[in-house]
Write a protein that holds these residues in place. Structure first.
Motif, PDB file in Angstrom:
ATOM      1  N   GLU A 172      34.420  23.822  45.653  1.00  0.00           N
ATOM      2  CA  GLU A 172      35.001  22.836  44.742  1.00  0.00           C
ATOM      3  C   GLU A 172      34.832  23.738  43.396  1.00  0.00           C
ATOM      4  N   PHE A 173      36.301  23.863  42.383  1.00  0.00           N
ATOM      5  CA  PHE A 173      36.428  24.629  41.493  1.00  0.00           C
ATOM      6  C   PHE A 173      36.891  23.946  40.088  1.00  0.00           C
ATOM      7  N   GLY A 174      36.989  24.437  39.359  1.00  0.00           N
ATOM      8  CA  GLY A 174      37.336  23.264  38.438  1.00  0.00           C
ATOM      9  C   GLY A 174      38.582  24.211  37.240  1.00  0.00           C
ATOM     10  N   ILE A 175      39.535  23.866  37.511  1.00  0.00           N
ATOM     11  CA  ILE A 175      41.279  24.151  36.802  1.00  0.00           C
ATOM     12  C   ILE A 175      41.625  24.166  35.927  1.00  0.00           C
ATOM     13  N   ALA A 176      41.124  22.994  35.876  1.00  0.00           N
ATOM     14  CA  ALA A 176      42.090  23.154  33.796  1.00  0.00           C
ATOM     15  C   ALA A 176      40.973  24.297  33.024  1.00  0.00           C
ATOM     16  N   GLY A 177      42.175  24.797  32.482  1.00  0.00           N
ATOM     17  CA  GLY A 177      41.795  25.928  30.658  1.00  0.00           C
ATOM     18  C   GLY A 177      41.663  27.099  31.788  1.00  0.00           C
ATOM     19  N   TYR A 178      40.495  27.663  32.132  1.00  0.00           N
ATOM     20  CA  TYR A 178      40.321  28.651  31.649  1.00  0.00           C
ATOM     21  C   TYR A 178      38.918  29.322  33.129  1.00  0.00           C
ATOM     22  N   TYR A 179      38.559  28.056  33.448  1.00  0.00           N
ATOM     23  CA  TYR A 179      37.223  28.000  34.602  1.00  0.00           C
ATOM     24  C   TYR A 179      37.294  28.888  35.880  1.00  0.00           C
ATOM     25  N   ALA A 180      39.010  28.904  35.941  1.00  0.00           N
ATOM     26  CA  ALA A 180      39.083  29.552  37.719  1.00  0.00           C
ATOM     27  C   ALA A 180      40.000  30.645  37.495  1.00  0.00           C
ATOM     28  N   ARG A 181      39.757  31.752  36.518  1.00  0.00           N
ATOM     29  CA  ARG A 181      39.819  33.031  35.732  1.00  0.00           C
ATOM     30  C   ARG A 181      38.954  33.872  37.125  1.00  0.00           C
ATOM     31  N   TYR A 182      38.023  33.559  37.635  1.00  0.00           N
ATOM     32  CA  TYR A 182      37.852  34.288  39.257  1.00  0.00           C
ATOM     33  C   TYR A 182      37.107  33.603  39.919  1.00  0.00           C
ATOM     34  N   LEU A 183      37.507  33.986  41.395  1.00  0.00           N
ATOM     35  CA  LEU A 183      37.397  32.873  42.386  1.00  0.00           C
ATOM     36  C   LEU A 183      36.231  33.320  42.826  1.00  0.00           C
ATOM     37  N   GLY A 184      35.102  34.304  43.154  1.00  0.00           N
ATOM     38  CA  GLY A 184      34.241  34.727  43.683  1.00  0.00           C
ATOM     39  C   GLY A 184      34.619  34.652  44.591  1.00  0.00           C
ATOM     40  N   GLY A 185      33.747  34.209  46.047  1.00  0.00           N
ATOM     41  CA  GLY A 185      33.713  34.588  47.581  1.00  0.00           C
ATOM     42  C   GLY A 185      34.680  34.146  47.951  1.00  0.00           C
ATOM     43  N   PHE A 186      36.149  33.381  47.380  1.00  0.00           N
ATOM     44  CA  PHE A 186      37.380  33.446  47.096  1.00  0.00           C
ATOM     45  C   PHE A 186      38.345  33.760  46.413  1.00  0.00           C
ATOM     46  N   HIS A 187      38.206  34.911  46.147  1.00  0.00           N
ATOM     47  CA  HIS A 187      39.119  36.137  45.391  1.00  0.00           C
ATOM     48  C   HIS A 187      39.566  36.864  46.978  1.00  0.00           C
TER      49      HIS A 187
END
Length: 176
Positions: free
Chosen positions: A151-166
């Motif tokens: 689960e990712f927060g995608i409001a605003g700047y929270y999903a600027r990098y997706l970690g292991g899902f990049h």
């Protein structure tokens, strides 16, 4: 379209992987239907790209939707639910030229069920940051192998990098 490109604040139905290939344009707009109750993927009702601007891609998508299926013709095409970026930090805060796709939801803003959008083959391997729109404050991302999700927060700047899902996104499920 008032695309948030970092100011932040086809007839018929196909899956995203069938309806768009890389190279169709730098800016794309997809119109997706609601996710089916059986857990399947949201149908892509219209999908157009442009090298000119996000607004041109949206206008092309609207034209395709107006000539498409009944579901596409009656859709609320002004409801952006996600913005996808090829590079981290939303295409390096606008400083890096990269692919950009706006996903529109035909059933309106996100609710608890949301939408389930399958990226194209190219996006599965190149999706690096996401911004949610229209009450889509969260997204469950599933990896390409479909054996891990987060689960990712995608409001605003929270999903600027997706970690292991990049560059490793097999499915997105934006929701409220």
């Amino acid at each position: 379209m008032s695309a948030i490109v970092l100011a932040l604040p086809l007839a018929g139905v196909a899956t995203a992987s069938e309806s768009q290939a890389s190279g169709d344009g730098q800016y794309c707009s997809w119109l997706v239907g609601p996710a089916p109750a059986d857990g399947g993927v949201s149908p892509v009702l219209a999908n157009e790209c442009s090298d000119v601007s996000p607004e041109d891609a949206q206008e092309r998508m609207r034209t395709a939707a107006s000539q498409g299926s009944t579901a596409a013709r009656t859709a609320l095409v002004d409801v952006p639910i996600m913005y996808w970026y090829e590079h981290t930090d939303f295409n390096n805060m606008g400083g890096a030229k990269g692919e950009f796709t706006t996903i529109f939801g035909s059933a309106g803003p996100c609710d608890g069920a949301g939408y389930r959008v399958e990226p194209t083959y190219w996006w599965k391997h190149n999706l690096s940051s996401i911004i949610g729109g229209s009450n889509c404050d969260f997204a469950r991302l599933t990896n390409i192998a479909l054996n891990s999700s987060q689960e990712f927060g995608i409001a605003g700047y929270y999903a600027r990098y997706l970690g292991g899902f990049h560059d490793n996104v097999g499915l997105t499920q934006p929701h409220a």
